[in-house]
Write a protein that holds these residues in place. Structure first.
Motif, PDB file in Angstrom:
ATOM      1  N   GLU A 113      42.618 -12.890  39.492  1.00  0.00           N
ATOM      2  CA  GLU A 113      43.915 -12.522  40.060  1.00  0.00           C
ATOM      3  C   GLU A 113      45.001 -12.598  38.987  1.00  0.00           C
ATOM      4  O   GLU A 113      45.193 -13.643  38.362  1.00  0.00           O
ATOM      5  CB  GLU A 113      44.276 -13.471  41.211  1.00  0.00           C
ATOM      6  N   ASP A 114      45.696 -11.495  38.775  1.00  0.00           N
ATOM      7  CA  ASP A 114      46.823 -11.462  37.845  1.00  0.00           C
ATOM      8  C   ASP A 114      47.967 -12.261  38.470  1.00  0.00           C
ATOM      9  O   ASP A 114      48.504 -11.878  39.507  1.00  0.00           O
ATOM     10  CB  ASP A 114      47.254 -10.012  37.601  1.00  0.00           C
ATOM     11  N   ILE A 115      48.318 -13.381  37.857  1.00  0.00           N
ATOM     12  CA  ILE A 115      49.346 -14.254  38.437  1.00  0.00           C
ATOM     13  C   ILE A 115      50.642 -14.233  37.627  1.00  0.00           C
ATOM     14  O   ILE A 115      51.530 -15.061  37.855  1.00  0.00           O
ATOM     15  CB  ILE A 115      48.830 -15.696  38.614  1.00  0.00           C
ATOM     16  N   ARG A 116      50.775 -13.259  36.740  1.00  0.00           N
ATOM     17  CA  ARG A 116      51.990 -13.204  35.907  1.00  0.00           C
ATOM     18  C   ARG A 116      53.248 -12.967  36.724  1.00  0.00           C
ATOM     19  O   ARG A 116      54.337 -13.318  36.294  1.00  0.00           O
ATOM     20  CB  ARG A 116      51.849 -12.130  34.833  1.00  0.00           C
ATOM     21  N   GLN A 117      53.132 -12.388  37.920  1.00  0.00           N
ATOM     22  CA  GLN A 117      54.309 -12.126  38.743  1.00  0.00           C
ATOM     23  C   GLN A 117      54.797 -13.392  39.447  1.00  0.00           C
ATOM     24  O   GLN A 117      55.918 -13.423  39.952  1.00  0.00           O
ATOM     25  CB  GLN A 117      54.042 -11.018  39.772  1.00  0.00           C
ATOM     26  N   LEU A 118      53.959 -14.438  39.482  1.00  0.00           N
ATOM     27  CA  LEU A 118      54.382 -15.699  40.093  1.00  0.00           C
ATOM     28  C   LEU A 118      55.359 -16.415  39.158  1.00  0.00           C
ATOM     29  O   LEU A 118      55.326 -16.224  37.946  1.00  0.00           O
ATOM     30  CB  LEU A 118      53.174 -16.611  40.330  1.00  0.00           C
ATOM     31  N   GLY A 119      56.179 -17.261  39.708  1.00  0.00           N
ATOM     32  CA  GLY A 119      57.079 -18.069  38.894  1.00  0.00           C
ATOM     33  C   GLY A 119      56.299 -19.077  38.063  1.00  0.00           C
ATOM     34  O   GLY A 119      55.153 -19.418  38.371  1.00  0.00           O
ATOM     35  N   TRP A 120      56.943 -19.566  37.009  1.00  0.00           N
ATOM     36  CA  TRP A 120      56.299 -20.513  36.105  1.00  0.00           C
ATOM     37  C   TRP A 120      55.778 -21.731  36.865  1.00  0.00           C
ATOM     38  O   TRP A 120      54.672 -22.200  36.616  1.00  0.00           O
ATOM     39  CB  TRP A 120      57.283 -20.944  35.012  1.00  0.00           C
ATOM     40  N   THR A 121      56.533 -22.239  37.815  1.00  0.00           N
ATOM     41  CA  THR A 121      56.131 -23.432  38.567  1.00  0.00           C
ATOM     42  C   THR A 121      54.818 -23.190  39.303  1.00  0.00           C
ATOM     43  O   THR A 121      53.897 -24.019  39.237  1.00  0.00           O
ATOM     44  CB  THR A 121      57.240 -23.848  39.561  1.00  0.00           C
ATOM     45  N   ARG A 123      52.524 -20.841  38.645  1.00  0.00           N
ATOM     46  CA  ARG A 123      51.448 -20.631  37.668  1.00  0.00           C
ATOM     47  C   ARG A 123      50.979 -21.973  37.099  1.00  0.00           C
ATOM     48  O   ARG A 123      49.785 -22.181  36.883  1.00  0.00           O
ATOM     49  CB  ARG A 123      51.901 -19.711  36.538  1.00  0.00           C
ATOM     50  N   THR A 124      51.917 -22.874  36.881  1.00  0.00           N
ATOM     51  CA  THR A 124      51.572 -24.171  36.300  1.00  0.00           C
ATOM     52  C   THR A 124      50.722 -24.998  37.245  1.00  0.00           C
ATOM     53  O   THR A 124      49.783 -25.676  36.818  1.00  0.00           O
ATOM     54  CB  THR A 124      52.849 -24.924  35.887  1.00  0.00           C
ATOM     55  N   ILE A 125      51.018 -24.955  38.530  1.00  0.00           N
ATOM     56  CA  ILE A 125      50.191 -25.672  39.513  1.00  0.00           C
ATOM     57  C   ILE A 125      48.750 -25.175  39.420  1.00  0.00           C
ATOM     58  O   ILE A 125      47.803 -25.970  39.374  1.00  0.00           O
ATOM     59  CB  ILE A 125      50.759 -25.485  40.932  1.00  0.00           C
ATOM     60  N   ARG A 126      48.586 -23.870  39.366  1.00  0.00           N
ATOM     61  CA  ARG A 126      47.238 -23.292  39.279  1.00  0.00           C
ATOM     62  C   ARG A 126      46.578 -23.628  37.941  1.00  0.00           C
ATOM     63  O   ARG A 126      45.385 -23.930  37.880  1.00  0.00           O
ATOM     64  CB  ARG A 126      47.309 -21.792  39.523  1.00  0.00           C
ATOM     65  N   MET A 127      47.365 -23.582  36.859  1.00  0.00           N
ATOM     66  CA  MET A 127      46.835 -23.887  35.537  1.00  0.00           C
ATOM     67  C   MET A 127      46.360 -25.336  35.477  1.00  0.00           C
ATOM     68  O   MET A 127      45.281 -25.625  34.948  1.00  0.00           O
ATOM     69  CB  MET A 127      47.922 -23.632  34.494  1.00  0.00           C
ATOM     70  N   LYS A 128      47.140 -26.262  36.019  1.00  0.00           N
ATOM     71  CA  LYS A 128      46.755 -27.678  36.005  1.00  0.00           C
ATOM     72  C   LYS A 128      45.458 -27.898  36.785  1.00  0.00           C
ATOM     73  O   LYS A 128      44.606 -28.684  36.359  1.00  0.00           O
ATOM     74  CB  LYS A 128      47.881 -28.540  36.573  1.00  0.00           C
ATOM     75  N   GLN A 129      45.297 -27.203  37.903  1.00  0.00           N
ATOM     76  CA  GLN A 129      44.064 -27.338  38.674  1.00  0.00           C
ATOM     77  C   GLN A 129      42.880 -26.810  37.877  1.00  0.00           C
ATOM     78  O   GLN A 129      41.835 -27.449  37.799  1.00  0.00           O
ATOM     79  CB  GLN A 129      44.176 -26.587  40.007  1.00  0.00           C
ATOM     80  N   ASP A 174      61.648 -20.200  37.150  1.00  0.00           N
ATOM     81  CA  ASP A 174      61.271 -19.107  38.034  1.00  0.00           C
ATOM     82  C   ASP A 174      60.840 -17.842  37.286  1.00  0.00           C
ATOM     83  O   ASP A 174      60.677 -16.798  37.884  1.00  0.00           O
ATOM     84  CB  ASP A 174      62.400 -18.789  39.020  1.00  0.00           C
ATOM     85  N   SER A 175      60.620 -17.976  35.979  1.00  0.00           N
ATOM     86  CA  SER A 175      60.215 -16.792  35.190  1.00  0.00           C
ATOM     87  C   SER A 175      58.750 -16.480  35.388  1.00  0.00           C
ATOM     88  O   SER A 175      57.948 -17.342  35.710  1.00  0.00           O
ATOM     89  CB  SER A 175      60.495 -17.015  33.714  1.00  0.00           C
TER      90      SER A 175
END
Length: 175
Positions: A113-121, A123-129, A174-175
């Motif tokens: 899933e392309d998650i670049r459209q999500l805000g940084w916060t 994306r970070t939650i998903r990245m940490k998981q 929110d970027s």
């Protein structure tokens, strides 16, 4: 270069996060249906020189980060990484003495899933998981720097705790 504190004063520090910019090379780590690759910022496939990192990329997605030589929790000087760059394959003698790893800045694709459209916060939650699910210490997340004011951040930037830190990256939440 000096921090443009005047230019930042009109912005609310609480809308931003900051991280160290490490002295390695910026890469995109791509793992897509079992095919794992490391690409430099110019798009060059440098995977063959870093089999230790490729083996550790047990995730499905694309991440943006810094390729570093790390010994335990310490980041080695850029010169140590240079010994492994620009090689068609990794010399076996350098793998134990110059262990490479990734310090992740952002997640771009998560499980297809392309998650670049999500805000940084988000994306970070998903990245940490994703990172917490890995069974390796070769891949970690670049930690956030604590700051309440732009002056606080300027002070951190002026006195980094390690010589392998090139500067500070500022990201809008929110970027």
């Amino acid at each position: 270069t000096p921090v443009d504190l005047e230019g930042l004063q009109g912005l609310s520090p609480s809308d931003f996060v900051a991280e160290w910019k490490w002295d390695g090379i910026r890469v995109q780590a791509v793992s897509d249906h079992g095919v794992r690759r490391l690409y430099s910022r110019t798009g060059e496939d440098i995977s063959a020189a870093f089999p230790d990192v490729i083996d550790a990329m047990d995730f499905e997605g694309t991440m943006d980060g810094e390729l570093l030589v790390r010994r335990g929790s310490e980041v080695a000087p850029f010169g140590d990484l240079q010994k492994r760059l620009n090689r068609k394959t990794a010399p076996q003698s350098l793998l134990p003495s110059h262990p490479a790893g990734l310090r992740i800045y952002d997640s771009l694709i998560d499980n297809g899933e392309d998650i670049r459209q999500l805000g940084w916060t988000d994306r970070t939650i998903r990245m940490k998981q994703l990172i917490s699910d890995l069974s390796t210490d070769r891949i970690d997340i670049s930690p956030e720097l604590p700051f309440d004011t732009w002056d606080d951040l300027a002070a951190l930037r002026a006195d980094p705790p390690n010589a392998v830190i090139e500067g500070v990256m500022i990201k809008k939440r929110d970027s």
